[in-house]
Design a protein around this motif. Structure first.
Motif: not given
Length: 475
Positions: A378-395
């Motif tokens: 469950a923690l890994a699934l929740f950690a996917g949220i910033p993984q999917g947002l942060v790098n894309l937004a900075n790029q």
């Protein structure tokens, strides 16, 4: 050779085949080149312990397998990016792919950790061309088509890198279980071969006979070799100190300071500086994006390396099982990136991503040696949220904030700051896990992540310029 010159050179012969949209023949080599670094960054996470056991090396030695790649990449990205700005992406892409293949062969045959470190340096240098080349090609295609914001292509690029970063430990664990730890080096050989083939066939060729080309002597003179040398000296000495900070290595900081002063003086006087400090320092939004990239990487890579080691040692899972436990991050990241990729509101993505990173760090404080596997998933699934947002937004932010004529070097600097964050996370993991990757060390690492995530939130909240980074046209 400027970006505008390259676009003019290839406009006529490519427009007939791709009159309105992005030249989709470029997508596969762009994506493959960009994932070479994240695949090598992430697979090694589950290989450190097997390598240490096989070669009789302590964690203090195997840690250099992580640091060496990041050191080479952090230094090489903006240098290669600047060369791409001047010469175009094709030659640098092919040279980089060849280095990755060479590093894979060396790692496959390496008899010691020292040779493996050399292999990782070669791989790190080789992967420097992929991301700046992709950003250069995206910008040149935007110029050709007249569409300012190829959001769909940027999303594909970000999602592919995120996907590989997340599934890398799972793939690495599978390869180690199938053929041993050398397989995570050997996989670079076929990947490099494919990149070399597609790069040679599909990337735009430089044509010396074109009358718009600048004379070779002029191109060579436009490379700020002194600036590059001082930049490398500054960054290498600083990173070497950060990797093993101790009072006896004070001389490294003296070199850092002297080289940094020399770099600033040189760049302010150079006719064609490696880093145009006047433009860079006047671009506060871009500098804040670099800071967010560093802080975001601190959190995500502390999770990747520190949490993965804890799963194996503190929780007692095998390398392959630890990789599977991290797999939900992949699912979460892909889902979030797919749903939000075309949304132009960069500030919202960064706010949600930074806050979620803080919550993930806080959740690590609750873990122990007997935490149920379902909770880890469950923690890994929740950690996917910033993984999917942060790098894309900075790029996306860099794409719109950077000087178009320096998109390659600007993208390279983004990765430099990103890898500074990754190195910081690696150093923190080594310090907090000095006595082993137990739960107490994980909790100390979680506090480090909380501080970084908190700073990320603050920088994002105060940066009002993000609200104005909205593309006018999307493809």
């Amino acid at each position: 050779m400027s970006l505008r010159d390259t676009v003019t050179r290839h406009r006529a012969d490519r427009r007939s085949d791709h009159p309105d949209g992005f030249d989709r023949r470029l997508i596969v080599p762009m994506v493959l080149g960009s994932i070479l670094n994240p695949v090598n960054s992430s697979m090694i996470a589950v290989g450190l312990i097997p390598i240490g056991i096989a070669l009789g090396a302590p964690p203090s030695e195997t840690a250099w397998l992580v640091s060496a790649l990041y050191l080479a990449t952090a230094v090489g990205q903006p240098v290669v990016g600047r060369l791409i700005d001047l010469y175009g992406p094709r030659r640098l892409f092919l040279i980089g792919s060849a280095l990755v293949g060479l590093g894979g062969v060396l790692g496959l045959l390496a008899p010691s950790v020292g040779v493996l470190v050399v292999a990782r340096v070669l791989i790190g240098l080789g992967t420097c061309a992929g991301y700046p080349s992709a950003m250069y090609l995206i910008r040149s295609e935007a110029e050709r088509t007249g569409r300012q914001s190829p959001a769909g292509i940027l999303t594909v690029l970000a999602v592919s890198a995120q996907t590989v970063s997340v599934i890398g430990p799972t793939v690495g664990g599978f390869l180690i279980g199938l053929a041993g730890w050398r397989a995570i080096f050997a996989v670079n050989v076929p990947l490099a071969a494919v990149c070399l083939t597609l790069g040679a066939i599909r990337l735009p060729k430089h044509r010396p006979e074109d009358p718009s080309d600048a004379p070779r002597a002029r191109l060579v003179s436009s490379i700020d070799l002194a600036g590059i040398a001082l930049f490398v000296a500054t960054l290498v000495s600083l990173l070497l100190f950060l990797l093993r900070p101790q009072a006896s290595d004070w001389w490294l900081l003296v070199i850092t300071a002297a080289a940094a002063v020399g770099f600033v003086l040189r760049e302010r006087r150079a006719a064609t500086p490696f880093v145009d400090l006047a433009v860079l320092t006047g671009n506060v939004p871009l500098l804040l994006t670099y800071a967010r990239s560093l802080l975001g990487a601190c959190v995500s890579y502390a999770l990747l390396y520190g949490y993965t080691q804890w799963l194996e040692e503190g929780r007692g899972l095998s390398a392959s099982t630890a990789g599977l436990v991290l797999l939900p991050i992949f699912a979460g990241a892909i889902a979030v990136s797919t749903l939000t990729g075309r949304n132009p509101r960069i500030r919202n993505k960064l706010l949600v991503g930074s806050v979620t990173q803080a919550l993930v760090a806080a959740a690590l404080l609750l873990l122990g040696p007997h935490t149920a596997v379902w909770a880890l998933l469950a923690l890994a699934l929740f950690a996917g949220i910033p993984q999917g947002l942060v790098n894309l937004a900075n790029q996306n932010a860099v794409y719109f904030q950077a000087d178009p004529e320096r998109i390659g070097s600007s993208a390279g600097l983004l990765r430099t700051f990103f890898y500074l964050g990754a190195i910081s996370a690696s150093v923190a993991s080594g310090r907090f896990f000095a006595g082993g990757a137990d739960s107490a060390g994980l909790h100390d690492l979680a506090w480090f992540m909380l501080v970084a995530a908190g700073l990320f939130v603050v920088i994002t909240v105060v940066d009002r310029s993000l609200a104005r980074v909205v593309p006018r046209d999307r493809s």
